[in-house]
Design a protein around this motif. Structure first.
Motif, PDB file in Angstrom:
ATOM      1  N   GLU A 155      13.181  79.279  36.664  1.00  0.00           N
ATOM      2  CA  GLU A 155      14.023  78.261  37.283  1.00  0.00           C
ATOM      3  C   GLU A 155      14.640  77.344  36.229  1.00  0.00           C
ATOM      4  O   GLU A 155      15.805  76.960  36.323  1.00  0.00           O
ATOM      5  N   GLY A 156      13.836  76.999  35.188  1.00  0.00           N
ATOM      6  CA  GLY A 156      14.389  76.159  34.133  1.00  0.00           C
ATOM      7  C   GLY A 156      15.530  76.845  33.392  1.00  0.00           C
ATOM      8  O   GLY A 156      16.566  76.226  33.102  1.00  0.00           O
ATOM      9  N   ARG A 157      15.355  78.115  33.084  1.00  0.00           N
ATOM     10  CA  ARG A 157      16.428  78.840  32.404  1.00  0.00           C
ATOM     11  C   ARG A 157      17.656  78.957  33.289  1.00  0.00           C
ATOM     12  O   ARG A 157      18.794  78.812  32.828  1.00  0.00           O
ATOM     13  N   ARG A 158      17.457  79.236  34.569  1.00  0.00           N
ATOM     14  CA  ARG A 158      18.594  79.344  35.493  1.00  0.00           C
ATOM     15  C   ARG A 158      19.395  78.050  35.528  1.00  0.00           C
ATOM     16  O   ARG A 158      20.635  78.053  35.506  1.00  0.00           O
ATOM     17  N   SER A 159      18.680  76.915  35.557  1.00  0.00           N
ATOM     18  CA  SER A 159      19.362  75.625  35.598  1.00  0.00           C
ATOM     19  C   SER A 159      20.159  75.380  34.317  1.00  0.00           C
ATOM     20  O   SER A 159      21.307  74.922  34.353  1.00  0.00           O
ATOM     21  N   LEU A 160      19.574  75.727  33.165  1.00  0.00           N
ATOM     22  CA  LEU A 160      20.283  75.535  31.900  1.00  0.00           C
ATOM     23  C   LEU A 160      21.526  76.416  31.812  1.00  0.00           C
ATOM     24  O   LEU A 160      22.589  75.978  31.369  1.00  0.00           O
ATOM     25  N   LEU A 161      21.389  77.670  32.233  1.00  0.00           N
ATOM     26  CA  LEU A 161      22.529  78.578  32.158  1.00  0.00           C
ATOM     27  C   LEU A 161      23.648  78.148  33.105  1.00  0.00           C
ATOM     28  O   LEU A 161      24.833  78.298  32.783  1.00  0.00           O
ATOM     29  N   ALA A 162      23.283  77.615  34.249  1.00  0.00           N
ATOM     30  CA  ALA A 162      24.307  77.102  35.168  1.00  0.00           C
ATOM     31  C   ALA A 162      25.068  75.947  34.513  1.00  0.00           C
ATOM     32  O   ALA A 162      26.297  75.825  34.660  1.00  0.00           O
ATOM     33  N   GLY A 163      24.348  75.090  33.771  1.00  0.00           N
ATOM     34  CA  GLY A 163      25.021  74.004  33.064  1.00  0.00           C
ATOM     35  C   GLY A 163      25.965  74.524  31.978  1.00  0.00           C
ATOM     36  O   GLY A 163      27.070  73.988  31.794  1.00  0.00           O
ATOM     37  N   LEU A 164      25.547  75.565  31.266  1.00  0.00           N
ATOM     38  CA  LEU A 164      26.425  76.155  30.251  1.00  0.00           C
ATOM     39  C   LEU A 164      27.692  76.731  30.877  1.00  0.00           C
ATOM     40  O   LEU A 164      28.784  76.631  30.314  1.00  0.00           O
ATOM     41  N   LEU A 165      27.557  77.331  32.044  1.00  0.00           N
ATOM     42  CA  LEU A 165      28.736  77.883  32.714  1.00  0.00           C
ATOM     43  C   LEU A 165      29.671  76.767  33.180  1.00  0.00           C
ATOM     44  O   LEU A 165      30.905  76.932  33.145  1.00  0.00           O
ATOM     45  N   ARG A 166      29.114  75.619  33.598  1.00  0.00           N
ATOM     46  CA  ARG A 166      29.976  74.492  33.966  1.00  0.00           C
ATOM     47  C   ARG A 166      30.736  73.978  32.737  1.00  0.00           C
ATOM     48  O   ARG A 166      31.917  73.639  32.817  1.00  0.00           O
ATOM     49  N   ASP A 167      30.044  73.933  31.604  1.00  0.00           N
ATOM     50  CA  ASP A 167      30.731  73.540  30.368  1.00  0.00           C
ATOM     51  C   ASP A 167      31.841  74.532  30.018  1.00  0.00           C
ATOM     52  O   ASP A 167      32.916  74.138  29.534  1.00  0.00           O
ATOM     53  N   ALA A 168      31.597  75.808  30.250  1.00  0.00           N
ATOM     54  CA  ALA A 168      32.619  76.822  29.974  1.00  0.00           C
ATOM     55  C   ALA A 168      33.839  76.625  30.871  1.00  0.00           C
ATOM     56  O   ALA A 168      34.987  76.768  30.414  1.00  0.00           O
ATOM     57  N   GLU A 169      33.611  76.279  32.125  1.00  0.00           N
ATOM     58  CA  GLU A 169      34.736  76.052  33.028  1.00  0.00           C
ATOM     59  C   GLU A 169      35.557  74.835  32.591  1.00  0.00           C
ATOM     60  O   GLU A 169      36.794  74.845  32.668  1.00  0.00           O
ATOM     61  N   ARG A 170      34.876  73.772  32.115  1.00  0.00           N
ATOM     62  CA  ARG A 170      35.615  72.604  31.618  1.00  0.00           C
ATOM     63  C   ARG A 170      36.434  72.967  30.378  1.00  0.00           C
ATOM     64  O   ARG A 170      37.569  72.509  30.212  1.00  0.00           O
ATOM     65  N   ALA A 171      35.842  73.795  29.506  1.00  0.00           N
ATOM     66  CA  ALA A 171      36.587  74.224  28.324  1.00  0.00           C
ATOM     67  C   ALA A 171      37.809  75.056  28.713  1.00  0.00           C
ATOM     68  O   ALA A 171      38.880  74.933  28.103  1.00  0.00           O
ATOM     69  N   LEU A 172      37.666  75.871  29.751  1.00  0.00           N
ATOM     70  CA  LEU A 172      38.811  76.640  30.220  1.00  0.00           C
ATOM     71  C   LEU A 172      39.897  75.722  30.760  1.00  0.00           C
ATOM     72  O   LEU A 172      41.093  75.951  30.526  1.00  0.00           O
ATOM     73  N   ALA A 173      39.495  74.697  31.471  1.00  0.00           N
ATOM     74  CA  ALA A 173      40.478  73.757  32.008  1.00  0.00           C
ATOM     75  C   ALA A 173      41.225  73.040  30.888  1.00  0.00           C
ATOM     76  O   ALA A 173      42.412  72.707  31.025  1.00  0.00           O
ATOM     77  N   ASP A 174      40.546  72.814  29.748  1.00  0.00           N
ATOM     78  CA  ASP A 174      41.184  72.149  28.610  1.00  0.00           C
ATOM     79  C   ASP A 174      41.948  73.128  27.719  1.00  0.00           C
ATOM     80  O   ASP A 174      42.544  72.712  26.714  1.00  0.00           O
ATOM     81  N   GLY A 175      41.891  74.406  28.037  1.00  0.00           N
ATOM     82  CA  GLY A 175      42.579  75.399  27.233  1.00  0.00           C
ATOM     83  C   GLY A 175      41.830  75.821  25.990  1.00  0.00           C
ATOM     84  O   GLY A 175      42.392  76.498  25.121  1.00  0.00           O
ATOM     85  N   ASP A 176      40.564  75.435  25.879  1.00  0.00           N
ATOM     86  CA  ASP A 176      39.762  75.794  24.708  1.00  0.00           C
ATOM     87  C   ASP A 176      39.058  77.124  24.987  1.00  0.00           C
ATOM     88  O   ASP A 176      37.882  77.177  25.374  1.00  0.00           O
ATOM     89  N   LEU A 177      39.787  78.205  24.780  1.00  0.00           N
ATOM     90  CA  LEU A 177      39.242  79.517  25.105  1.00  0.00           C
ATOM     91  C   LEU A 177      38.116  79.917  24.168  1.00  0.00           C
ATOM     92  O   LEU A 177      37.193  80.635  24.573  1.00  0.00           O
ATOM     93  N   ARG A 178      38.174  79.463  22.929  1.00  0.00           N
ATOM     94  CA  ARG A 178      37.136  79.846  21.977  1.00  0.00           C
ATOM     95  C   ARG A 178      35.783  79.274  22.389  1.00  0.00           C
ATOM     96  O   ARG A 178      34.769  79.984  22.407  1.00  0.00           O
ATOM     97  N   THR A 179      35.752  77.989  22.748  1.00  0.00           N
ATOM     98  CA  THR A 179      34.491  77.376  23.190  1.00  0.00           C
ATOM     99  C   THR A 179      34.008  78.016  24.479  1.00  0.00           C
ATOM    100  O   THR A 179      32.812  78.301  24.639  1.00  0.00           O
ATOM    101  N   ALA A 180      34.915  78.245  25.414  1.00  0.00           N
ATOM    102  CA  ALA A 180      34.524  78.864  26.683  1.00  0.00           C
ATOM    103  C   ALA A 180      33.939  80.249  26.455  1.00  0.00           C
ATOM    104  O   ALA A 180      32.918  80.615  27.051  1.00  0.00           O
ATOM    105  N   GLY A 181      34.550  81.016  25.576  1.00  0.00           N
ATOM    106  CA  GLY A 181      34.034  82.354  25.291  1.00  0.00           C
ATOM    107  C   GLY A 181      32.652  82.318  24.657  1.00  0.00           C
ATOM    108  O   GLY A 181      31.787  83.136  24.989  1.00  0.00           O
ATOM    109  N   ALA A 182      32.430  81.368  23.741  1.00  0.00           N
ATOM    110  CA  ALA A 182      31.113  81.263  23.108  1.00  0.00           C
ATOM    111  C   ALA A 182      30.038  80.906  24.132  1.00  0.00           C
ATOM    112  O   ALA A 182      28.920  81.446  24.091  1.00  0.00           O
ATOM    113  N   LEU A 183      30.351  80.007  25.070  1.00  0.00           N
ATOM    114  CA  LEU A 183      29.370  79.618  26.096  1.00  0.00           C
ATOM    115  C   LEU A 183      29.058  80.787  27.028  1.00  0.00           C
ATOM    116  O   LEU A 183      27.894  81.028  27.384  1.00  0.00           O
ATOM    117  N   VAL A 184      30.076  81.516  27.412  1.00  0.00           N
ATOM    118  CA  VAL A 184      29.849  82.672  28.290  1.00  0.00           C
ATOM    119  C   VAL A 184      29.012  83.731  27.571  1.00  0.00           C
ATOM    120  O   VAL A 184      28.105  84.332  28.160  1.00  0.00           O
TER     121      VAL A 184
END
Length: 537
Positions: A229-258
């Motif tokens: 459950e702890g890992r699932r919660s952390l990974l969900a947070g990383l995916l939210r960060d990736a979505e924010r990076a996509l919204a900002d056009g930072d594809l490199r950061t989003a790709g690294a998080l994914v």
């Protein structure tokens, strides 16, 4: 004399024979004559005992020959085993005795027995050897577990499992291994450390980050619900960060998080949606990059070097490893260096030096820079030879005569100071509006153009390039000679194709360099460069 036969007398042997021949006997044995019919068929003779014996022996011999022909290979292997297989079996048994159950280089007991079975699938010693290896793997796993070497125990268990060891034997050792690991590792302490790191926001720190701690726990206890459950919660947070990076056009950061989420848990439920959005953003970004690249290349072809360089620099800022943008910067630097050479020929030293410095910022290693710097130095030396502040008007006529002689000799732009171009420029400085000077410049242009066309038609490309340089100094950095540069570059590339086909790589490389110097934006340059590289040149 009539003799009467005595009915009671015994007939003689001859008489009996005569009777038998004259009167056939009936089947009933009476003296009455038999009924008319075909003569009786003779009964065939019965085969003797020895005939049957000979026939049976022959059939047995034929069957034996057929059997020997069919199974001679297997029989020969059974009766006379292959010495090579025997040596392999002996080597496998020695490896088993040494405890080398499996080795990556193929010299382990398992691999050697399998090599024998690959040649003889029914080899009994190889089959029994594999069973012995499997049993030895279980024994070694128990010994490693007893000694506390959990890594070795896992390796031996994996080997036994791969060799189809009994499930009950594996289950017992695996259960004990998990119990020992859990007992030796303080899972509760690890969980607390992971929760603390998560609360403090230390997600990806090396070694003591929350995600790394949860992954360590799951390696020891794959079914630990708290760690999952702890890992699932952390990974969900990383995916939210990736979505924010996509919204900002930072594809490199989003790709690294994914990629980090994929590495930790490829089956995470939120992963497919973010991956799809990342793919769409990358496709849009690639389309925008292609458009920007084409726009910058069009600016370069039009001779707007500074605008093209800005476009290439913007592409490199987003993707420093963009090969096409880097090549565009090199081409822009080469064109700017060529402009500096023309400015130097006009004795505009400050402008030439500024162009060289800017080209060096764009492409420090461009070979065109060295040529431009040499041209600038030669022009300065030639200018130093010009007398004082003003030229002597009496020198005007001699300058025109020397310029005409230089044109007849073909010295249009070289050597600096004594070329027709330099002499005409000095004469122009004395009398800018003189009709003779204007006519001399027209003659200069005519000779340079005729020189270029004649040398190009004769495929004397080096001379044609010198004539084109004479036209370039009059063009003063414009784009009027773009077609001529393209024609000459295409000829250089055609020459390079011929040399490449003949295997003369040095000449092919020289032709490529000449074409790149004449027309840096030629679309055929990179194709030929790739062919030359693939061919080993």
């Amino acid at each position: 004399m009539n003799h009467r036969k005595d009915p009671g007398a015994t007939p003689s042997l001859g008489a009996l024979d005569q009777l038998d021949l004259d009167r056939p006997r009936s089947r009933a044995g009476s003296d009455d004559p038999p009924p008319p019919g075909p003569p009786p068929r003779a009964r065939p003779p019965r085969p003797s005992f020895w005939a049957w014996v000979i026939l049976a022996t022959f059939v047995a011999a034929v069957c034996l020959l057929l059997a020997l022909g069919t199974w001679r290979d297997s029989l020969s292997q059974a009766l006379i085993p292959s010495s090579e297989l025997n040596r392999e079996i002996e080597a496998a048994q020695l490896a088993l005795a040494r405890g080398e159950l499996s080795r990556a280089d193929g010299q382990g007991a398992r691999e050697r027995f399998q090599a024998v079975l690959a040649r003889d699938p029914d080899h009994p010693a190889a089959r029994s050897g594999l069973v012995a290896v499997r049993e030895a793997a279980l024994v070694h796993a128990r010994a490693a577990l007893a000694g506390g070497d959990f890594d070795a125990a896992r390796q031996h268990l994996a080997l036994a499992r791969a060799m189809a060891a009994p499930a009950d034997a594996l289950a017992g050792i695996e259960a004990e291994l998990v119990a020992r690991q859990s007992a030796d590792a303080d899972i509760a302490q690890r969980l607390q450390a992971a929760r603390d790191a998560q609360a403090q926001g230390r997600i990806e720190q090396q070694g003591d980050g929350a995600l790394a701690l949860y992954e360590d726990i799951l390696r020891l206890q794959p079914d630990n619900a708290i760690a999952l459950e702890g890992r699932r919660s952390l990974l969900a947070g990383l995916l939210r960060d990736a979505e924010r990076a996509l919204a900002d056009g930072d594809l490199r950061t989003a790709g690294a998080l994914v990629d980090r989420v994929v590495k930790a848990d490829p089956s995470h439920l939120g992963l497919p949606a973010v991956q799809a959005r990342l793919g769409e953003a990358r496709a849009e970004g690639e389309s925008a990059r292609e458009s920007a690249l084409k726009a910058a290349q069009a600016e370069l072809r039009a001779g707007r070097i500074e605008a093209a360089a800005l476009g290439f620099q913007a592409l490199l800022a987003e993707r420093p490893d963009d090969v096409e943008a880097r090549q565009g910067m090199d081409d822009a630097a080469a064109m700017l260096a060529a402009r500096a050479s023309r400015l130097a020929a006009d004795f505009e030293f400050d402008a030439a030096a500024e162009a060289i410095n800017r080209a060096r910022e764009w492409a420090p290693g461009s070979p065109a820079l060295a040529a431009a710097e040499r041209r600038l130095e030669q022009a300065r030396e030639a200018r130093d030879e010009v007398p004082g502040q003003a030229l002597d008007p009496d020198e005007f006529d001699s300058l025109l005569d020397e310029a005409a002689a230089a044109m007849r000799a073909g010295d249009l732009v070289d050597p600096p100071g004594a070329s027709a171009w330099d002499l005409l420029r000095r004469a122009q400085a004395i009398a800018p509006d003189n009709g003779a000077v204007r006519r001399a410049f027209v003659e200069y242009s005519r000779r340079a153009r005729a020189c270029f066309e004649d040398e190009l038609a004769g495929n004397r490309l080096g001379a044609a390039q010198a004539c084109l340089d004479a036209l370039v100094v009059q063009d003063r950095g414009g784009d009027e000679l773009a077609d001529d540069r393209r024609r000459l570059a295409d000829r250089w590339l055609a020459f390079g194709e011929e040399r490449l086909g003949a295997g003369e790589f040095a000449l092919a490389r020289r032709a490529l360099a000449a074409a790149r110097d004449v027309d840096p934006s030629n679309p055929r340059l990179e194709t030929f460069a790739e062919r030359l590289q693939r061919a080993g040149g």
